[in-house]
Design an enzyme around this catalytic site. Sequence first.
Site, PDB file in Angstrom:
ATOM      1  N   LYS A  22       0.807  -1.010  -0.088  1.00 20.67           N
ATOM      2  CA  LYS A  22       0.056   0.140   0.092  1.00 20.67           C
ATOM      3  C   LYS A  22       0.821   1.055   0.009  1.00 20.67           C
ATOM      4  O   LYS A  22       0.690   2.281  -0.786  1.00 20.67           O
ATOM      5  CB  LYS A  22      -0.914   0.166   1.151  1.00 20.67           C
ATOM      6  CG  LYS A  22      -1.479   1.140   1.822  1.00 20.67           C
ATOM      7  CD  LYS A  22      -2.453   1.265   2.650  1.00 20.67           C
ATOM      8  CE  LYS A  22      -1.682   1.614   3.916  1.00 20.67           C
ATOM      9  NZ  LYS A  22      -1.385   3.078   4.495  1.00 20.67           N
ATOM     10  N   ASN A  23       1.893   1.239   0.825  1.00 21.33           N
ATOM     11  CA  ASN A  23       2.673   2.570   1.029  1.00 21.33           C
ATOM     12  C   ASN A  23       3.718   2.609  -0.023  1.00 21.33           C
ATOM     13  O   ASN A  23       4.679   3.702   0.095  1.00 21.33           O
ATOM     14  CB  ASN A  23       3.407   2.457   2.185  1.00 21.33           C
ATOM     15  CG  ASN A  23       2.369   2.648   3.435  1.00 21.33           C
ATOM     16  OD1 ASN A  23       1.187   2.776   3.190  1.00 21.33           O
ATOM     17  ND2 ASN A  23       2.663   2.323   4.798  1.00 21.33           N
ATOM     18  N   CYS A 116      -4.919  11.968  12.300  1.00 19.92           N
ATOM     19  CA  CYS A 116      -5.687  10.691  12.500  1.00 19.92           C
ATOM     20  C   CYS A 116      -5.703  10.183  13.979  1.00 19.92           C
ATOM     21  O   CYS A 116      -4.821  10.874  14.788  1.00 19.92           O
ATOM     22  CB  CYS A 116      -5.212   9.884  11.403  1.00 19.92           C
ATOM     23  SG  CYS A 116      -3.668   9.218  11.835  1.00 19.92           S
ATOM     24  N   ARG A 121       0.074  14.400  12.708  1.00 19.16           N
ATOM     25  CA  ARG A 121       0.685  13.993  11.426  1.00 19.16           C
ATOM     26  C   ARG A 121       0.820  15.184  10.943  1.00 19.16           C
ATOM     27  O   ARG A 121       0.102  15.650   9.659  1.00 19.16           O
ATOM     28  CB  ARG A 121      -0.496  13.376  10.742  1.00 19.16           C
ATOM     29  CG  ARG A 121      -0.826  12.085  11.228  1.00 19.16           C
ATOM     30  CD  ARG A 121       0.037  10.894  11.539  1.00 19.16           C
ATOM     31  NE  ARG A 121       0.475  10.254  10.517  1.00 19.16           N
ATOM     32  CZ  ARG A 121       0.067   9.321   9.593  1.00 19.16           C
ATOM     33  NH1 ARG A 121      -1.067   8.667  10.064  1.00 19.16           N
ATOM     34  NH2 ARG A 121       0.339   8.845   8.353  1.00 19.16           N
ATOM     35  N   ASP A 306       4.544   0.290  11.954  1.00 23.34           N
ATOM     36  CA  ASP A 306       3.431  -0.572  11.574  1.00 23.34           C
ATOM     37  C   ASP A 306       3.310  -1.845  11.748  1.00 23.34           C
ATOM     38  O   ASP A 306       2.198  -2.408  11.609  1.00 23.34           O
ATOM     39  CB  ASP A 306       3.446  -0.446   9.957  1.00 23.34           C
ATOM     40  CG  ASP A 306       3.223   1.144   9.538  1.00 23.34           C
ATOM     41  OD1 ASP A 306       3.678   1.430   8.328  1.00 23.34           O
ATOM     42  OD2 ASP A 306       3.042   2.037  10.608  1.00 23.34           O
ATOM     43  N   ARG A 398      -8.792  -0.172   4.781  1.00 26.79           N
ATOM     44  CA  ARG A 398      -7.788   0.760   3.960  1.00 26.79           C
ATOM     45  C   ARG A 398      -6.711   0.095   3.683  1.00 26.79           C
ATOM     46  O   ARG A 398      -6.004   0.542   2.759  1.00 26.79           O
ATOM     47  CB  ARG A 398      -7.555   2.087   4.927  1.00 26.79           C
ATOM     48  CG  ARG A 398      -8.822   2.883   5.262  1.00 26.79           C
ATOM     49  CD  ARG A 398      -8.574   4.150   5.903  1.00 26.79           C
ATOM     50  NE  ARG A 398      -7.195   4.528   5.457  1.00 26.79           N
ATOM     51  CZ  ARG A 398      -6.115   5.222   6.157  1.00 26.79           C
ATOM     52  NH1 ARG A 398      -6.539   5.644   7.161  1.00 26.79           N
ATOM     53  NH2 ARG A 398      -5.187   5.672   5.462  1.00 26.79           N
TER      54      ARG A 398
HETATM   55  C1  EPZ Z   1       4.209   6.907   6.393  1.00 29.29           C
HETATM   56  O1  EPZ Z   1       3.583   7.769   7.084  1.00 29.29           O
HETATM   57  C2  EPZ Z   1       3.195   5.640   6.222  1.00 29.29           C
HETATM   58  N1  EPZ Z   1       2.262   5.849   5.487  1.00 29.29           N
HETATM   59  C3  EPZ Z   1       2.722   5.286   7.585  1.00 29.29           C
HETATM   60  O2  EPZ Z   1       2.153   4.178   7.278  1.00 29.29           O
HETATM   61  C4  EPZ Z   1       4.082   4.884   8.467  1.00 29.29           C
HETATM   62  O3  EPZ Z   1       3.613   4.453   9.751  1.00 29.29           O
HETATM   63  C5  EPZ Z   1       5.020   6.055   8.663  1.00 29.29           C
HETATM   64  O4  EPZ Z   1       5.425   6.481   7.133  1.00 29.29           O
HETATM   65  C6  EPZ Z   1       6.296   5.644   9.360  1.00 29.29           C
HETATM   66  O5  EPZ Z   1       7.096   4.656   8.605  1.00 29.29           O
HETATM   67  C7  EPZ Z   1       2.529   6.185   4.262  1.00 29.29           C
HETATM   68  O6  EPZ Z   1       3.328   5.465   3.635  1.00 29.29           O
HETATM   69  C8  EPZ Z   1       1.161   6.180   3.192  1.00 29.29           C
HETATM   70  P1  EPZ Z   1       6.317  10.258   8.613  1.00 29.29           P
HETATM   71  P2  EPZ Z   1       4.101   9.390   7.144  1.00 29.29           P
HETATM   72  O7  EPZ Z   1       6.345  11.228   7.642  1.00 29.29           O
HETATM   73  O8  EPZ Z   1       4.654   9.760   5.932  1.00 29.29           O
HETATM   74  C9  EPZ Z   1       6.314  13.316  11.929  1.00 29.29           C
HETATM   75  C10 EPZ Z   1       0.329   2.801   7.692  1.00 29.29           C
HETATM   76  O9  EPZ Z   1      -0.449   2.288   8.628  1.00 29.29           O
HETATM   77  N2  EPZ Z   1       6.286  14.505  10.841  1.00 29.29           N
HETATM   78  O10 EPZ Z   1       7.658   9.303   8.331  1.00 29.29           O
HETATM   79  O11 EPZ Z   1       3.142  10.195   7.454  1.00 29.29           O
HETATM   80  C11 EPZ Z   1       5.016  12.649  12.132  1.00 29.29           C
HETATM   81  O12 EPZ Z   1       4.058  13.116  12.794  1.00 29.29           O
HETATM   82  C12 EPZ Z   1       0.719   4.166   7.891  1.00 29.29           C
HETATM   83  O13 EPZ Z   1       0.099   2.291   6.544  1.00 29.29           O
HETATM   84  C13 EPZ Z   1       6.300  15.842  11.363  1.00 29.29           C
HETATM   85  O14 EPZ Z   1       6.335  16.113  12.548  1.00 29.29           O
HETATM   86  O15 EPZ Z   1       5.016   9.161   8.300  1.00 29.29           O
HETATM   87  C14 EPZ Z   1       5.516  11.280  12.776  1.00 29.29           C
HETATM   88  O16 EPZ Z   1       5.656  11.493  14.208  1.00 29.29           O
HETATM   89  C15 EPZ Z   1       0.345   4.798   9.097  1.00 29.29           C
HETATM   90  N3  EPZ Z   1       6.156  16.632  10.167  1.00 29.29           N
HETATM   91  C16 EPZ Z   1       7.185  11.125  12.432  1.00 29.29           C
HETATM   92  O17 EPZ Z   1       7.445  12.558  11.882  1.00 29.29           O
HETATM   93  C17 EPZ Z   1       6.217  16.253   9.035  1.00 29.29           C
HETATM   94  O18 EPZ Z   1       5.939  17.283   8.086  1.00 29.29           O
HETATM   95  C18 EPZ Z   1       7.189   9.987  11.067  1.00 29.29           C
HETATM   96  O19 EPZ Z   1       6.290  10.547  10.145  1.00 29.29           O
HETATM   97  C19 EPZ Z   1       6.119  14.821   8.814  1.00 29.29           C
HETATM   98  C20 EPZ Z   1       6.188  14.028   9.730  1.00 29.29           C
END
Ligand code: EPZ
Length: 418
Positions: A22-23, A116, A121, A306, A398
Amino acid sequence: MKKLLIRKSSPLKGIIEVSGSKNSALPIMAASLLLNDKCLLKNIPNLADVNSMINLLESLGAKINKKKSYITINCSNLKNHKAEYNLVKKMRASILVLGPLLSRNQNAIVSLPGGCAIGTRPINYHLYGLKKLGAKISIKDGYVIAKAPNGLRGNTIELPRVSVGATENLLLASILAKGKTVIKNAAKEPEVQDLCNFLNMMGANIKGIGKKNIIIKGVKKLKSVKYSIIPDRIEAGTFIVGALITKGKLRINNIIIEHLQTPLKVLKKMGAKIKIQKNYIIVDGKNSKLVSSKIKTKPYPGFPTDLQAQFMCLFSLIKGKSYIEESVFENRFMHVSELNRLGAKIFVKNQNCKIEGVEKLIGAQIMASDLRASVSLVLAGLVANGETQIDRIYHLDRGYEKIENKLNPCGANIKRID
Ligand code: EPZ
C-alpha cells in the site's frame, strides 16, 4: 457500519500470498502526475486507500483504468491543480500530490490532510522542503496554496527528522527541478526506495537510494514505463504473527526478506521457528516456544511502527513481561484499551508499554481505531475464546484486501456483517 465477527479459530495452516505494498502504491500513483503520458503499474493491491488515490487523481484530470492488480494512469491532460478536502480527508497520503502538482503546474492547491488516530501528522517538513526548492507557500481556509512561477530550483534540504512522506514529496518535487537537490536525513524505507526506482526507470536521475542522503539531478522529461511495485512487508509481518499466535504453520509467499530483517531478528531471538527461502518463508508456530521480548519502533531499517500493534498482540499471550517503546508516532497505543477488554494485561506510560503475558484472551465487542491497530484486534480475535466483534472495520479495509478472504481458507473463522 460494517463489523467483523471472529470466532476462536483453528491454528492457521496453508499458503498465503502477500499483495503489493500500500505504502509503495500510493506515492508511485502520485508520481504519475509528473508524466505527460501513460504508465502501467502492476501488483497494485485492491484497497480502499488505493481507490481514494484513484478518485483524487481522476479529480485532477487523470484517466485511470484498473483491472485486478494492474492500473494504467494517464496524466497527459490534467484539468486542475486543486486537491479537494472531501477527497484528501479520506486518506492522508493525498498530500503526496502536492510535490508533483507544483512541479508540473508551478501551482498547487491541496487540502491540509488533518490528523488521524495515531497523531496530529503535521506536514511542516514537507512545506519547509518545498520552500527550500523555491515554492511560495501559504495556508488559506484549510488549504496549502503553493506557487513556483519560475519553476522549482534544486537545493540542499536537511530534514530535522526522518519522514517518509516528506522525503517522498520532496523527491517528487525535485525530479524536474532545475539543478541538483540533496535530501539529507532522508527516509530509507523500502517504499521510498521503490518510488526512487520507479522514478529512475521513468528517466529521473536519483542517487543514494536507501542511503541517509539522496541526490537528485533535475531532468527535463520523463518517459512512460511499466512497473511492478514491491510486496507489502507489513502485511507479510502481520501474517507471520498470525501463524505464531495461532500456533499454526503458514507458508507466506511474495516476501523480500531484506525488508523484514529487524522483525525476523526479534522473532528468532524469541524462539520463533521460521524457515527462510528465496522469496517466501514458512512459519512453524506450533513448534515455536516463544519467550517475552522488547522492541522500540524506529525508522527503517529499525523495527517498523506499522508492526507494533501486531507484536503487542503476540506479546500479550507470551509468559513473562514484554516491553514496547513507540518512538515514531505520539499516539499509537489505541489498541491497548481494546486488547485489555479481551483480557490482556497491558500498561501504558507515555511512549512505553509493559505487557504481562496472560494464559488466554476472552472474546468481546471491541472497536478498531486505526489501520494497524484494527489488524492486531483481528489477530486477537483468532485466538480469543468465544466470539469477538470488531466495529469500524473501514480502518482495516484501508490497508488489507478483505483479510478474511486470505485467513479463512487457512482455518480462520471470520464473518463480515453489516
Ligand atoms: C508513512 O506515514 C506511512 N504512510 C505510515 O504508514 C508509516 O507508519 C510512517 O510512514 C512511518 O513509517 C504511508 O506511507 C502512506 P512520517 P508518514 O512522515 O509519511 C512526524 C500505515 O499504517 N512528521 O515518516 O505520515 C510525524 O508526525 C501508515 O500504513 C512531522 O512532524 O510518516 C511522525 O511522528 C500509518 N512533520 C514522524 O514524523 C512532518 O512534516 C514520522 O512520520 C512529517 C512527519
